[in-house]
Design a protein around this motif. Sequence first.
Motif, PDB file in Angstrom:
ATOM      1  N   CYS A 107       0.846  -1.186   0.000  1.00  0.00           N
ATOM      2  CA  CYS A 107       0.000   0.000   0.000  1.00  0.00           C
ATOM      3  C   CYS A 107       0.885   1.241   0.000  1.00  0.00           C
ATOM      4  CB  CYS A 107      -0.902   0.010   1.242  1.00  0.00           C
ATOM      5  SG  CYS A 107      -1.998   1.446   1.343  1.00  0.00           S
ATOM      6  N   VAL A 161      -3.223   4.781  -2.513  1.00  0.00           N
ATOM      7  CA  VAL A 161      -4.268   5.532  -1.810  1.00  0.00           C
ATOM      8  C   VAL A 161      -4.107   7.020  -2.120  1.00  0.00           C
ATOM      9  CG1 VAL A 161      -5.073   6.249   0.473  1.00  0.00           C
ATOM     10  CG2 VAL A 161      -4.494   3.849   0.051  1.00  0.00           C
ATOM     11  N   TYR A 164      -8.910   4.500  -2.945  1.00  0.00           N
ATOM     12  CA  TYR A 164      -7.759   3.666  -3.252  1.00  0.00           C
ATOM     13  C   TYR A 164      -8.013   2.930  -4.552  1.00  0.00           C
ATOM     14  CZ  TYR A 164      -9.824  -0.916  -1.996  1.00  0.00           C
ATOM     15  OH  TYR A 164     -10.591  -2.052  -1.965  1.00  0.00           O
TER      16      TYR A 164
END
Length: 424
Positions: free
Chosen positions: A31, A394, A399
């Motif tokens: 992420c 994100v 996202y």
Amino acid sequence: MNHFHYQNGELFAEDVAIARIAREVGTPFYCYSTATLQRHYTVFAEALKAAGLDATICFAAKANPNMAVIRTFAQLGAGADVVSEGELRQALAAGVPAARIVFSGVGKTRHELEFAVAKGIFQINVESEPELEMLSEIAAARGQVMPIAIRVNPDVDAGTHAKITTGKKENKFGIEWTRAREVYARAKALPGVEPVAIACHIGSQLTELTPFREAFLRVRDLVAMLRADGIDIRRLDLGGGLGVPYDDETPPEPAAYAEVIKATLGDLGCRFVFEPGRLLVGNAGILVSRIIRVKEGSTRTFLIVDAAMNDLARPSLYDAYHSIFPVAEPKAGAALAEVDVVGPVCETGDTFAKQRRLPPMRTDDLLAFGTAGAYGAAMSSTYNTRPLIPEVLVKGGDYAVIRVRPSYEDMRSLESLPGWLNDE
């Protein structure tokens, strides 16, 4: 600074709950935070500007070659530093203009050089005399003149890990600085190439400024000698290498780095090219993994997670440290216990941390590995026939999956059986 924080008892990336992504995408996954990418680039760029340096910043794509990451920087004005045809194609596809792409690397093939020349990129950093001769032949045959830098090895110890230091005379990179004048003279005499720059990159994850200063002073001396030889050095490509905090390191701030450049090279009238990678993306990414089970050994407790050394190779490759923390915020004063955090691959080296102090963890709990945005997904593999894991970007409260997890069928589609192994 990054934009991963606890909110209402759970970890968020900007305004998105990590647990939500885990539910919807599955684990493990990478992420990245857009706000952190933007902030790191802006801080670096503003530091160079404040020091009065005429600078072009080319993101080192090898740190994280995801097209969405490259485009995020391109929209801020960045170019790209590439080390393969694949990275060059990725940068172009991400929207980086050819005029802002530098091609580095010690082992460029003829085909790669032909492709780079055909695209008319900003600069090729030549690392050997045979490469120089080959590039001259290629460019001259096309009727082009390719701007080049020659990468000079200043024989300076970067004081970093042996596997990521690049500026000592026993390293494979560049041309020894004592031979640089001879090689530049040859480049000036060859058709199809124009030596306009000096390139110097002494290693990665530097946490002190002294090695930079030593290398830059040697570059300064070389500029004076080459100009005296009639070679018009107009650019200085200083690479990257400025470190980030993984544990308790305190790397210099970009502003201090810029002041060293100003003090050593700032009066030469050169345009500067910088190729930061880890500095821009390292802190902007985490790896999220789920605990498969807690195993009580005879002398240790093991947290076996669903990420493995093929997903994040740095701990097994470099004995590298990554912070590890729960996605569910621990209660204040929670007791800590020493555990080994390990993956499922059949290698003892598939170990992320030994005797790391963590709060009580249970099966199915989520863990995050910090500072995983650089050389994480970029170095991943399918060892043990494990699919590459998703990458997620994100931005604010949104996202997007920017690299999907392939299915086993997708992986198998890349293979085929020879005719003699097919059933008759």
